[in-house]
Design a protein around this motif. Structure first.
Motif, PDB file in Angstrom:
ATOM      1  N   VAL A 105       0.843  -1.185  -0.134  1.00  0.00           N
ATOM      2  CA  VAL A 105      -0.017   0.292  -0.081  1.00  0.00           C
ATOM      3  C   VAL A 105       0.894   1.267  -0.043  1.00  0.00           C
ATOM      4  O   VAL A 105       1.651   1.629   0.925  1.00  0.00           O
ATOM      5  N   THR A 106       0.819   1.999  -0.982  1.00  0.00           N
ATOM      6  CA  THR A 106       1.902   3.106  -1.114  1.00  0.00           C
ATOM      7  C   THR A 106       1.264   4.344  -0.688  1.00  0.00           C
ATOM      8  O   THR A 106       1.841   5.295  -0.510  1.00  0.00           O
ATOM      9  N   ASP A 107      -0.252   4.549  -0.766  1.00  0.00           N
ATOM     10  CA  ASP A 107      -1.042   5.629  -0.318  1.00  0.00           C
ATOM     11  C   ASP A 107      -2.294   5.271   0.115  1.00  0.00           C
ATOM     12  O   ASP A 107      -2.937   4.299  -0.457  1.00  0.00           O
ATOM     13  N   GLY A 108      -3.157   6.089   0.919  1.00  0.00           N
ATOM     14  CA  GLY A 108      -4.363   6.153   1.353  1.00  0.00           C
ATOM     15  C   GLY A 108      -4.365   5.264   2.611  1.00  0.00           C
ATOM     16  O   GLY A 108      -3.516   4.820   3.271  1.00  0.00           O
ATOM     17  N   GLN A 109      -5.722   4.998   2.859  1.00  0.00           N
ATOM     18  CA  GLN A 109      -6.069   4.650   4.215  1.00  0.00           C
ATOM     19  C   GLN A 109      -7.306   3.491   4.088  1.00  0.00           C
ATOM     20  O   GLN A 109      -8.043   3.561   3.366  1.00  0.00           O
ATOM     21  N   ILE A 110      -7.242   2.379   4.989  1.00  0.00           N
ATOM     22  CA  ILE A 110      -8.569   1.752   5.397  1.00  0.00           C
ATOM     23  C   ILE A 110      -9.059   1.869   6.440  1.00  0.00           C
ATOM     24  O   ILE A 110      -8.036   1.515   7.580  1.00  0.00           O
ATOM     25  N   LEU A 111      -9.879   2.494   7.008  1.00  0.00           N
ATOM     26  CA  LEU A 111     -10.390   2.438   8.202  1.00  0.00           C
ATOM     27  C   LEU A 111     -11.604   1.548   8.359  1.00  0.00           C
ATOM     28  O   LEU A 111     -12.473   1.377   7.773  1.00  0.00           O
TER      29      LEU A 111
END
Ligand SMILES: Nc1ncnc2c1ncn2[C@@H]1O[C@H](COP(=O)(O)OP(=O)(O)OP(=O)(O)O)[C@@H](O)[C@H]1O
Ligand SMILES: [Mg+2]
Lengths: 434, 260
Positions: free
Chosen positions: B67-73
């Motif tokens: 995962v190079t960028d971003g988010q998982i919530l």
């Protein structure tokens, strides 16, 4: 004598090992002569090393260095400790024969129940008149040393037609630290008999001890015998066991060994199929961690036609452990219609874990069906991920896959109760990893 | 903004924000954003290779994805910081497109070990054997899974359809709050599809959300989605109501290729 005295790593003369023990070694003067000759063989050969083909992967000179002095005879305190260990390791319902630091412990054994069904003596008793049991046709240094130094063992005879109602469990217990135990046992099974022999090697508090055991098994025609061995020694122990089996005609022989301990261990089994129509199932598991070195060497000798042999071996190696499997199937010129297969697989749990597999076929007959296969690899990541995605932590996911992996060998044990016992020992090994 | 306004008042269960993912140096997801609220059913459709399974794997925590960028919530917590087993214990469940076979691990043993591992991680008591067996029996019966199948190794010798039903069985046992179904319908015959879909529908609840990945409108006739997303080339390129699925069935993905 003008020969330089061979020295061990710690400066002890090799011959001291024998001379200091001689007074305690049982046997008639004739037996002593046999022992002395065996010791000379050992002195001449020394500890096995890598330049010997049979010991290529298990260089005892490098791994062990020297043979430790004979353990003292057990006293009341050590017998008490051994009794506690027996409680932990005894199989429900089995008739126990207990050897503590190489000496038979009658009080911890079920001799009375046993002799109702089978003949029993100690090695010590037989050596009063007969040196026969110390003689084996072998030029192996460790076996020669065993003949020279064996202090005790169990000598079992199972009569023609006898069907034993319970397994016999020989429990070897080490209580003495930094000392050696030498045992030699015999199991002679008559014709049409049924018997199950279990051998368990464990420690009761002992550290850095050495075991050198030899077992001579003969199985008469039409018999059904299971022989299960659990080498569950202390992590810093050394255990070298030699096993000779001769199998008659129409026999079913179910052999299994599992190694779950010892810094250095080797089971060397020599199994001869000497009667037609017999089926041999010889299987094993090595569970190794840290820097443990476990060697299972099996030679299956098809001397006569129409026998079947199957070998399934599984090694699980963690950390910097080293597993060795050497399997040789010999098919003699007369042994037509031999059906011999051997499959060995190693599971490497770390990058530094090592497994050497040496399957060999020596075939001198032309109408046979023989084969072998060997694989080595890591746990399958996709299976691990599936289990983890279902909630299993890494080590527990690994444990489930390891159990499945060794299960392929363990499930060859025919008896349900014994199989469960062996699974329990494997599970304890896995729990220690977690 | 592709959220439907009426849903914005609900609690977000899963928030994927501008997610960029690489596999072996190649970017597969190029900034994907997706929010699934509690109790909602979302469908994801999209051509082969658009990254649907990749998204599901990254949510479940499969190794090999960077995962190079971003988010998982998930429930407001950073999912990417958790081990796959922690995600499972928190309520994330992925029904795999291709469930693996695990020889030598009996299905029953696996189910019990997994369920109890999740319960232990949540500080709950382990199931007693009779309770566990009762539960498995109920669920497997409703999914038409014969008991002797559960004695075999996990998925070993199962037909394609049986493997998928075994995934739904696990979903029913573990009672996750987020179910991701990756092509649950592939390999299922019409009857099996109905049984599996009934099993999924039985799990619908105001506290449970589902992400249904499929190529076919038919599954969505059984499991009716609140929201349909179209994925193309590693992004969500359109979102809409259930009628979007029908539109796709009629006109295909070509119209979205340029948008991506
Ligand atoms: N492990 C991998 N190594 C290399 N490329 C990969 C890997 N996994 C996925 N990809 C690539 O990523 C892209 C997306 O794959 P993914 O499986 O996510 O697609 P999908 O939308 O699920 O397709 P389908 O509808 O066929 O299931 C594809 O081009 C695929 O080849
Ligand atoms: Mg896919």
């Amino acid at each position: 004598m003008n020969v330089a005295v061979a020295k061990t790593g710690k400066g002890r003369a090799v011959s001291d090992l024998f001379t200091s023990a001689e007074g305690r070694l049982p046997g008639s003067p004739a037996v002593t002569a046999v022992r002395r000759e065996a010791f000379e063989t050992y002195e001449r050969l020394g500890l096995p090393h890598r330049r010997l083909e049979e010991w290529k992967y298990t260089d005892l000179r490098a791994l062990v260095g020297e043979v430790l002095p004979l353990a003292a005879s057990p006293d009341a305190a050590t017998l008490k400790r051994a009794a506690d260990a027996v409680k932990v390791h005894a199989i429900d319902g089995a008739r126990k024969l207990v050897l503590v630091d190489g000496v038979f412990a009658a009080d911890l054994s079920d001799v009375k129940a046993l002799v109702a069904e089978a003949g029993f003596k100690t090695l010590r008793e037989t050596l009063d008149k007969d040196a026969g049991l110390l003689k084996t046709a072998s030029i192996d240094a460790m076996i020669a040393l065993n003949a020279a130094m064996a202090t005790d063992g169990v000598v079992l005879s199972i009569a023609d037609g006898a069907k034993l109602s319970a397994p016999i469990q020989i429990i070897h217990i080490a209580t003495a630290a930094s000392a050696s135990a030498f045992t030699r046992s015999q199991v002679a099974v008559g014709k049409g008999a049924r018997a199950t022999i279990v051998e368990t090697f464990v420690a009761a508090g002992a550290k850095a001890y050495q075991v050198n055991d030899a077992v001579l098994v003969s199985v008469g025609d039409d018999s059904d015998v299971a022989h299960i061995r659990l080498m569950d020694d202390a992590p810093d122990a050394v255990n070298v066991t030699s096993q000779f089996v001769t199998i008659g005609a129409n026999v079913k022989f179910n052999f299994f060994n599992m190694t779950t301990g010892a810094a250095v261990s080797r089971l060397q089994g020599f199994i001869a199929l000497a009667g037609e129509g017999s089926e041999l199932s010889a299987n094993g598991v090595n569970l190794l961690k840290k820097t443990e070195h476990g060697d299972t060497t099996l030679v299956v000798d098809h001397a006569v036609p129409n026998c079947v042999s199957r070998e399934i071996f599984r090694a699980v190696v963690d950390d910097r452990g080293h597993s060795v499997f050497q399997g040789r199937i010999i098919v003699r010129p007369d042994a037509q219609k031999t059906d011999g297969k051997m499959m060995t697989r190693a599971l490497l749990l770390s990058d530094e874990a090592e497994a050497d597999n040496k399957p060999e076929l020596e075939i001198f007959a032309d109408d046979v069906s023989c084969g072998h296969g060997a694989t080595a690899g890591a746990l399958d990541d996709s299976l691990l991920f599936y289990l983890k995605a279902r909630g299993l932590p890494e080590k527990q996911a690994q444990a489930l896959l390891i159990q499945a992996f060794v299960g392929e060998a363990i499930e060859q044990i025919a008896d349900d109760g014994l199989r469960e016992h062996v699974i329990g020992v494997a599970e304890r090994w896995l729990e220690r990893r977690q | 903004m592709h959220h439907l306004n009426k849903l914005d008042t609900k609690m977000a269960l899963l928030e994927v924000k501008d997610l960029k993912v690489r596999v072996e140096e190649r970017e597969i997801l190029h900034g994907l954003t997706l929010t699934v609220n509690e109790g909602e059913i979302h469908a994801i459709m999209g051509p082969n290779g658009s990254g649907k399974s990749t998204l599901s794997h990254v949510i479940a925590g499969k190794p090999g994805y960077e995962v190079t960028d971003g988010q998982i919530l998930f429930k407001g917590e950073d999912l990417l910081e958790m081990e796959p087993n922690e995600r499972a214990a928190k309520g994330v469940f992925l029904a795999f497109q291709y469930p693996v076979e695990i020889p030598g691990v009996a299905t029953m043993n696996f189910l019990r070990t997994a369920l109890n591992a999740q319960r232990k991680a949540r500080g709950e008591d382990e199931y007693s054997t009779p309770d566990f067996l009762k539960k498995v029996r109920e669920v497997s019966k409703s999914l038409n899974i014969p008991q002797d199948m559960l004695k075999r190794g996990v998925n070993v010798g199962f037909s394609g359809g049986e493997k998928k039903r075994n995934e739904v069985l696990q979903m029913a046992l573990f009672e996750p709050s987020l179910c991701i179904l990756d092509e649950m319908d592939s390999g299922l015959d019409i009857d099996a599809l109905r049984i599996a879909a009934d099993g999924v529908n039985a799990l619908r609840s105001p506290k449970r959300s589902m992400v249904v990945i499929t190529h076919y409108q038919r599954l969505l006739n059984y499991i009716v989605p609140d929201v349909v997303h179209v994925m193309s080339k590693g992004r969500v390129v359109k979102s809409g109501g259930k009628e979007l699925a029908l539109e796709l069935e009629a006109s295909g993905y070509a119209q979205f290729e340029d948008a991506a």
